[in-house]
Design a protein around this motif. Sequence first.
Motif, PDB file in Angstrom:
ATOM      1  N   GLY A 305       0.818  -1.206   0.000  1.00  0.00           N
ATOM      2  CA  GLY A 305       0.000   0.000   0.000  1.00  0.00           C
ATOM      3  C   GLY A 305       0.854   1.258   0.000  1.00  0.00           C
ATOM      4  N   VAL A 306       0.247   2.372  -0.423  1.00  0.00           N
ATOM      5  CA  VAL A 306       0.971   3.648  -0.512  1.00  0.00           C
ATOM      6  C   VAL A 306       0.353   4.652   0.457  1.00  0.00           C
ATOM      7  N   ASP A 307       1.148   5.649   0.821  1.00  0.00           N
ATOM      8  CA  ASP A 307       0.730   6.642   1.821  1.00  0.00           C
ATOM      9  C   ASP A 307       0.215   7.928   1.200  1.00  0.00           C
ATOM     10  N   SER A 308       0.282   8.049  -0.087  1.00  0.00           N
ATOM     11  CA  SER A 308      -0.325   9.186  -0.778  1.00  0.00           C
ATOM     12  C   SER A 308      -0.463   8.825  -2.252  1.00  0.00           C
ATOM     13  N   LEU A 309      -1.489   9.381  -2.884  1.00  0.00           N
ATOM     14  CA  LEU A 309      -1.718   9.156  -4.309  1.00  0.00           C
ATOM     15  C   LEU A 309      -1.933  10.508  -4.964  1.00  0.00           C
ATOM     16  N   ILE A 310      -1.043  10.857  -5.882  1.00  0.00           N
ATOM     17  CA  ILE A 310      -1.111  12.139  -6.590  1.00  0.00           C
ATOM     18  C   ILE A 310      -1.275  11.856  -8.074  1.00  0.00           C
ATOM     19  N   ILE A 311      -2.202  12.542  -8.706  1.00  0.00           N
ATOM     20  CA  ILE A 311      -2.450  12.345 -10.139  1.00  0.00           C
ATOM     21  C   ILE A 311      -2.436  13.713 -10.822  1.00  0.00           C
ATOM     22  N   THR A 312      -1.527  13.880 -11.768  1.00  0.00           N
ATOM     23  CA  THR A 312      -1.484  15.080 -12.620  1.00  0.00           C
ATOM     24  C   THR A 312      -1.553  14.582 -14.058  1.00  0.00           C
ATOM     25  N   ALA A 313      -2.745  14.631 -14.629  1.00  0.00           N
ATOM     26  CA  ALA A 313      -2.972  13.934 -15.897  1.00  0.00           C
ATOM     27  C   ALA A 313      -3.611  14.836 -16.937  1.00  0.00           C
ATOM     28  N   LYS A 314      -3.205  14.614 -18.191  1.00  0.00           N
ATOM     29  CA  LYS A 314      -3.903  15.226 -19.315  1.00  0.00           C
ATOM     30  C   LYS A 314      -5.231  14.517 -19.553  1.00  0.00           C
ATOM     31  N   GLU A 315      -5.247  13.209 -19.272  1.00  0.00           N
ATOM     32  CA  GLU A 315      -6.422  12.403 -19.544  1.00  0.00           C
ATOM     33  C   GLU A 315      -7.508  12.655 -18.494  1.00  0.00           C
ATOM     34  N   HIS A 316      -8.703  12.139 -18.793  1.00  0.00           N
ATOM     35  CA  HIS A 316      -9.779  12.203 -17.805  1.00  0.00           C
ATOM     36  C   HIS A 316      -9.384  11.332 -16.615  1.00  0.00           C
ATOM     37  N   PRO A 317      -9.480  11.839 -15.395  1.00  0.00           N
ATOM     38  CA  PRO A 317      -8.884  11.137 -14.248  1.00  0.00           C
ATOM     39  C   PRO A 317      -9.701   9.994 -13.665  1.00  0.00           C
ATOM     40  N   VAL A 318     -10.981   9.842 -14.020  1.00  0.00           N
ATOM     41  CA  VAL A 318     -11.833   8.870 -13.328  1.00  0.00           C
ATOM     42  C   VAL A 318     -11.282   7.454 -13.450  1.00  0.00           C
ATOM     43  N   THR A 319     -10.979   7.013 -14.674  1.00  0.00           N
ATOM     44  CA  THR A 319     -10.482   5.641 -14.880  1.00  0.00           C
ATOM     45  C   THR A 319      -9.148   5.429 -14.176  1.00  0.00           C
ATOM     46  N   ILE A 320      -8.272   6.430 -14.250  1.00  0.00           N
ATOM     47  CA  ILE A 320      -6.948   6.321 -13.622  1.00  0.00           C
ATOM     48  C   ILE A 320      -7.099   6.196 -12.116  1.00  0.00           C
ATOM     49  N   VAL A 321      -7.988   7.002 -11.539  1.00  0.00           N
ATOM     50  CA  VAL A 321      -8.215   6.943 -10.095  1.00  0.00           C
ATOM     51  C   VAL A 321      -8.751   5.573  -9.692  1.00  0.00           C
ATOM     52  N   ASP A 322      -9.697   5.054 -10.458  1.00  0.00           N
ATOM     53  CA  ASP A 322     -10.263   3.736 -10.136  1.00  0.00           C
ATOM     54  C   ASP A 322      -9.193   2.647 -10.119  1.00  0.00           C
ATOM     55  N   GLU A 323      -8.217   2.737 -11.032  1.00  0.00           N
ATOM     56  CA  GLU A 323      -7.181   1.710 -11.110  1.00  0.00           C
ATOM     57  C   GLU A 323      -6.145   1.840  -9.992  1.00  0.00           C
ATOM     58  N   LEU A 324      -5.869   3.070  -9.558  1.00  0.00           N
ATOM     59  CA  LEU A 324      -4.760   3.282  -8.626  1.00  0.00           C
ATOM     60  C   LEU A 324      -5.192   3.474  -7.181  1.00  0.00           C
ATOM     61  N   VAL A 325      -6.443   3.886  -6.960  1.00  0.00           N
ATOM     62  CA  VAL A 325      -6.849   4.234  -5.597  1.00  0.00           C
ATOM     63  C   VAL A 325      -6.912   3.007  -4.698  1.00  0.00           C
ATOM     64  N   LYS A 326      -7.012   1.811  -5.269  1.00  0.00           N
ATOM     65  CA  LYS A 326      -7.056   0.588  -4.454  1.00  0.00           C
ATOM     66  C   LYS A 326      -5.724   0.350  -3.738  1.00  0.00           C
ATOM     67  N   PHE A 327      -4.653   0.981  -4.226  1.00  0.00           N
ATOM     68  CA  PHE A 327      -3.346   0.841  -3.562  1.00  0.00           C
ATOM     69  C   PHE A 327      -3.172   1.832  -2.416  1.00  0.00           C
ATOM     70  N   LEU A 328      -4.072   2.799  -2.304  1.00  0.00           N
ATOM     71  CA  LEU A 328      -3.953   3.837  -1.278  1.00  0.00           C
ATOM     72  C   LEU A 328      -4.414   3.292   0.068  1.00  0.00           C
ATOM     73  N   ASN A 329      -3.562   3.409   1.068  1.00  0.00           N
ATOM     74  CA  ASN A 329      -3.920   2.951   2.410  1.00  0.00           C
ATOM     75  C   ASN A 329      -5.002   3.839   3.013  1.00  0.00           C
ATOM     76  N   GLY A 330      -5.762   3.306   3.951  1.00  0.00           N
ATOM     77  CA  GLY A 330      -6.768   4.092   4.642  1.00  0.00           C
ATOM     78  C   GLY A 330      -6.136   5.172   5.510  1.00  0.00           C
ATOM     79  N   GLY A 331      -6.870   6.256   5.696  1.00  0.00           N
ATOM     80  CA  GLY A 331      -6.340   7.362   6.485  1.00  0.00           C
ATOM     81  C   GLY A 331      -5.356   8.218   5.713  1.00  0.00           C
ATOM     82  N   ARG A 332      -5.379   8.117   4.383  1.00  0.00           N
ATOM     83  CA  ARG A 332      -4.468   8.879   3.539  1.00  0.00           C
ATOM     84  C   ARG A 332      -5.261   9.689   2.511  1.00  0.00           C
ATOM     85  N   TYR A 333      -4.562  10.611   1.833  1.00  0.00           N
ATOM     86  CA  TYR A 333      -5.237  11.536   0.914  1.00  0.00           C
ATOM     87  C   TYR A 333      -4.983  11.191  -0.557  1.00  0.00           C
TER      88      TYR A 333
END
Length: 397
Positions: A305-333
Amino acid sequence: MEENTIKVGDFIIVQRQGYTKLHKLKAHGTLSIGSFNVEMDNVVGEKYSDTFQMKNCPANKRLFTLEKVDEVPSAKSVTIEKSGVDNRNITDDGQSQNLTTEQIDKLKSEELNSNNIVEKLITNSKTFNSKTEYSQEKYIKKKEKKYFEYVQIRHPTIRLLATMFYRQDPAKTLGIRIDDLSQIITYSNIQSQGTHLLYDSGTSGLVPAALLNQIGRDTTAHLIHIHPGNECQKSALVAMKFPQEQLDRCVNVNLYSVLRCFYQNKDSFSDEPVSKKMKIDEEAGPKKAGWQKDNERACRLLETGVDSLIITAKEHPVTIVDELVKFLNGGRYLVVFSLSREPLQELYNHLKEKLDFIYIRIVNNFMRNYQVLPERTHPEVNMTTGGYILTAFKLVS
């Protein structure tokens, strides 16, 4: 002390008044600064933040060399004999200056001195005394800027790089300004420990460089830098000249490649120490390509798991967030940057439907610079509103 010494191969920032330019220093190399072609050999071995004066090269009148100076002399004030009431009778027909282009170039080649050149331009101007006092001040300031002969060599920093990239072309960094960048770092709570995940699709390496700089040297934190292409953009990363141990804690991987590796080999990741496992894998069979090793290394970090997830994308972020947010630990931003509001609004609604996210916000920073002069204090005319940042807090499951 060695870090403060300018060496061949270093990336340096050459500053001439408000103008900055990133340059890789080469032996016997030259640099174009405005209309000046400058030889850079004399800066090698000197210290960062030293100031140099452009001098004419005797062997080549079109080439200038740099000579170190202790300080920049104050600009000699030009005495204005008289000023006009208004500029209504002044026409820009190109005939107001008695000096020809060849004569001005000769002045530059004989002795480059901005004060002397400006004085001669004023003396030979047919319309200068007819201009208003305000127009005369603007004229003098414009000419002094054009012929200013001093440059300062500066060490690249995140602030300098962010300001320089944005001034040159905001599209190169997805429109991220220095205030946007500071907010991204603050909201994501980047620290010198843990694992931080970044998806970046085109900021010239500015965002990963800023995050790696915030993580710091000789720490235990890791940065997984995910990008959509075969190679990540890393102009700012290379310019910052991080030590090797710090660069080794930044893993650059392709989005699709690392996800494929993670899901296909998920069962093979264990709590076994990484160094020992890698050694066993290397002895067991043929050597793997560098990108494969990076993928496996990233997957082992993602497994915990990761302690923060930052996305700076040209693409629409919804799909990217869905794929990566599962790696984000609870209690994180989760922090997502976009130059447009609409994609983040759709992401906002999408996250609202999930049960594991709260405190979802979209913010916009409108930082505006002001010109402060007597009776002429006002915001700068050419300004943008910056981008939009979505933040969301993931609950502990």
